[in-house]
Design a protein around this motif. Structure first.
Motif, PDB file in Angstrom:
ATOM      1  N   TYR A 194       0.845  -0.738  -0.065  1.00 48.03           N
ATOM      2  CA  TYR A 194      -0.131  -0.053  -0.033  1.00 48.03           C
ATOM      3  C   TYR A 194       0.920   1.641   0.183  1.00 48.03           C
ATOM      4  CZ  TYR A 194      -3.679  -3.078   1.017  1.00 48.03           C
ATOM      5  OH  TYR A 194      -4.993  -3.946   1.504  1.00 48.03           O
ATOM      6  N   LEU A 195       2.000   1.432   0.064  1.00 46.71           N
ATOM      7  CA  LEU A 195       2.704   2.300   0.382  1.00 46.71           C
ATOM      8  C   LEU A 195       3.031   3.425  -1.163  1.00 46.71           C
ATOM      9  CD1 LEU A 195       5.223   4.029   2.129  1.00 46.71           C
ATOM     10  CD2 LEU A 195       6.773   2.719  -0.103  1.00 46.71           C
ATOM     11  N   TYR A 196       2.655   3.013  -2.430  1.00 44.96           N
ATOM     12  CA  TYR A 196       1.400   3.483  -3.123  1.00 44.96           C
ATOM     13  C   TYR A 196       1.085   3.805  -4.081  1.00 44.96           C
ATOM     14  CZ  TYR A 196       7.476   4.594  -3.872  1.00 44.96           C
ATOM     15  OH  TYR A 196       8.229   5.219  -3.827  1.00 44.96           O
ATOM     16  N   PHE A 197      -0.747   2.234  -3.932  1.00 45.16           N
ATOM     17  CA  PHE A 197      -1.201   2.442  -4.358  1.00 45.16           C
ATOM     18  C   PHE A 197      -2.347   3.583  -3.164  1.00 45.16           C
ATOM     19  CE2 PHE A 197      -5.565   0.291  -3.974  1.00 45.16           C
ATOM     20  CZ  PHE A 197      -5.408   0.393  -5.305  1.00 45.16           C
ATOM     21  N   GLY A 198      -2.365   3.249  -1.988  1.00 46.92           N
ATOM     22  CA  GLY A 198      -2.819   3.487  -0.635  1.00 46.92           C
ATOM     23  C   GLY A 198      -2.432   5.666  -0.356  1.00 46.92           C
ATOM     24  N   ARG A 199      -1.413   5.599  -1.220  1.00 47.67           N
ATOM     25  CA  ARG A 199      -0.765   7.095  -0.505  1.00 47.67           C
ATOM     26  C   ARG A 199      -2.086   8.708  -0.911  1.00 47.67           C
ATOM     27  NH1 ARG A 199       5.076   8.968  -2.551  1.00 47.67           N
ATOM     28  NH2 ARG A 199       5.138   6.479  -1.042  1.00 47.67           N
ATOM     29  N   MET A 200      -2.493   7.767  -2.381  1.00 49.96           N
ATOM     30  CA  MET A 200      -3.081   9.236  -1.937  1.00 49.96           C
ATOM     31  C   MET A 200      -5.036   9.280  -0.941  1.00 49.96           C
ATOM     32  SD  MET A 200      -4.466  12.085  -3.990  1.00 49.96           S
ATOM     33  CE  MET A 200      -3.479  11.848  -5.422  1.00 49.96           C
ATOM     34  N   ALA A 201      -4.995   8.166  -1.284  1.00 52.77           N
ATOM     35  CA  ALA A 201      -6.071   7.759  -0.010  1.00 52.77           C
ATOM     36  C   ALA A 201      -5.168   8.483   1.972  1.00 52.77           C
ATOM     37  CB  ALA A 201      -6.503   6.480   0.436  1.00 52.77           C
ATOM     38  N   ALA A 202      -4.538   7.953   1.938  1.00 54.10           N
ATOM     39  CA  ALA A 202      -3.591   8.585   3.033  1.00 54.10           C
ATOM     40  C   ALA A 202      -3.622  10.054   3.015  1.00 54.10           C
ATOM     41  CB  ALA A 202      -2.532   8.120   2.934  1.00 54.10           C
ATOM     42  N   ARG A 203      -3.678  10.693   2.066  1.00 54.02           N
ATOM     43  CA  ARG A 203      -3.432  12.005   1.969  1.00 54.02           C
ATOM     44  C   ARG A 203      -4.366  12.796   2.180  1.00 54.02           C
ATOM     45  NH1 ARG A 203       1.146  10.567   2.958  1.00 54.02           N
ATOM     46  NH2 ARG A 203       3.691  11.219   2.449  1.00 54.02           N
ATOM     47  N   VAL A 204      -4.988  12.590   1.559  1.00 57.32           N
ATOM     48  CA  VAL A 204      -6.908  13.358   1.773  1.00 57.32           C
ATOM     49  C   VAL A 204      -7.380  13.318   3.338  1.00 57.32           C
ATOM     50  CG1 VAL A 204      -8.952  12.770   0.761  1.00 57.32           C
ATOM     51  CG2 VAL A 204      -7.303  12.585  -0.801  1.00 57.32           C
ATOM     52  N   ASP A 205      -7.371  12.311   3.873  1.00 57.25           N
ATOM     53  CA  ASP A 205      -7.733  11.671   4.866  1.00 57.25           C
ATOM     54  C   ASP A 205      -6.784  13.007   5.772  1.00 57.25           C
ATOM     55  OD1 ASP A 205      -9.242  10.535   7.361  1.00 57.25           O
ATOM     56  OD2 ASP A 205      -6.995  10.255   7.980  1.00 57.25           O
ATOM     57  N   ASP A 206      -5.237  13.344   5.740  1.00 55.08           N
ATOM     58  CA  ASP A 206      -4.690  14.050   6.417  1.00 55.08           C
ATOM     59  C   ASP A 206      -5.063  15.255   5.714  1.00 55.08           C
ATOM     60  OD1 ASP A 206      -2.888  12.209   7.091  1.00 55.08           O
ATOM     61  OD2 ASP A 206      -1.702  12.007   5.983  1.00 55.08           O
TER      62      ASP A 206
END
Length: 318
Positions: A194-206
């Motif tokens: 998920y380091l790259y696949f989940g990065r956008m989701a993590a950034r949006v949540d941040d």
């Protein structure tokens, strides 16, 4: 009192009475299954990190658009109901599904009861339901720390942030936030998959959690004052330690709770057998004990009521 204020308060009362329904048909559970299905469809089986990042961004955009659009469509349909209060009633139900103070409090009290009874194995098993870390080898203090950290962080994610976005953008924006937070909890990990696949989701949540987290921090300080905890230390520890948290927002929830209770959060955790160190929040004036779980629950409940009170007062002047 505006209708929006009434909706927010009614959603909180509904959650207090009913709690979070533990059913596979809960909207958040349904959303989770949709995220998992899209992950299976979109996760690249070949290609490099750029492709994973792009496909993760596509998934994030789809879920955000779907969640906001679905909530808006439900409200449009509710406006066709033959009663004038139909939209408000539907709004209460939808907002109720985005918040979870009752569940947080109950989880904390249940684990406290297990620890107080000396049933550490059952407490370890129960805490595994609400945290992502490995729990099999936690001692009593580590179990209590995991619960307190979860209650503090989820006061942002599961209470204040949905209410904040409801206040500025109505139910659809609150639902969109809950969708973003659900994505982050499912694919926002820093591991090989998920380091790259989940990065956008993590950034949006941040990004979405930035303001609510800081509001929550100040609410915790005020709650500490009302509960006769150490509000001054809560403010000091938040100013000193919050920025050291690996999450840009998590420290603003954990640090004031640690300061108010005179305990130290953070430290060593294990995820899938791998050791990780999280920056300390607070000073270890006293060892973490099960009773501190109840202190965190009281801080969470008081912060929630304070937010609703301030929302009501603000609504009188706008």
């Amino acid at each position: 009192m505006t209708s929006a204020t009434i909706v927010a308060m009614c959603a909180y009362v509904l959650d207090t009475i009913l709690g979070d329904p533990q059913t596979r048909w809960h909207p958040v559970a349904l959303l989770g299954r949709l995220i998992a299905w899209l992950e299976r469809m979109l996760y690249p089986t070949h290609g490099g990190n750029e492709r994973r990042l792009a496909m993760g961004a596509v998934l994030t955009a789809l879920i955000l658009c779907f969640s906001y659009g679905a909530a808006e469509c439900i409200l449009i349909a509710a406006r066709q109901l033959p009663v004038s209060w139909g939209v408000d009633a539907v709004s209460v139900i939808l907002l109720y599904f985005t918040i979870s103070p009752h569940m947080l409090g109950k989880a904390g009290r249940d684990i406290y009861a297990l620890l107080a009874a000396g049933n550490l194995p059952a407490a370890r098993e129960r805490v595994a339901w609400i945290v992502g870390r490995d729990t099999a080898n936690l001692d009593e203090s580590d179990v209590a720390r995991a619960v307190i950290e979860t209650i503090a962080e989820n006061t942002v994610d599961g209470v204040i942030a949905p209410l904040f976005f409801f206040a500025i953008g109505g139910v659809p924006l609150a639902v969109l936030y809950r969708a973003a937070n659900t994505m982050d909890s499912m694919i926002g990990y820093k591991n090989d998959r998920y380091l790259y696949f989940g990065r956008m989701a993590a950034r949006v949540d941040d990004v979405l959690g930035f303001v609510p987290a800081r509001i929550t921090g100040m609410l915790f300080v005020m709650a500490a004052f009302l509960l006769r905890c150490d509000a001054r230390n809560a403010m000091y520890i938040m100013a000193r330690d919050a920025a050291g948290h690996p999450s840009p927002n998590g420290g603003y929830a954990e640090a004031p709770v640690a300061g108010a209770l005179h305990i130290r959060l953070g430290g060593e955790n294990y995820y899938f057998g791998e050791r990780h160190f999280r920056a300390y929040m607070g000073d270890a004036h006293v060892d973490i004990r099960p009773k501190h779980i109840l202190g965190a629950v009281r801080l969470m409940n008081t912060a929630t009521v304070l937010y609703l009170l301030f929302y009501y007062i603000f609504s009188l002047y706008v």
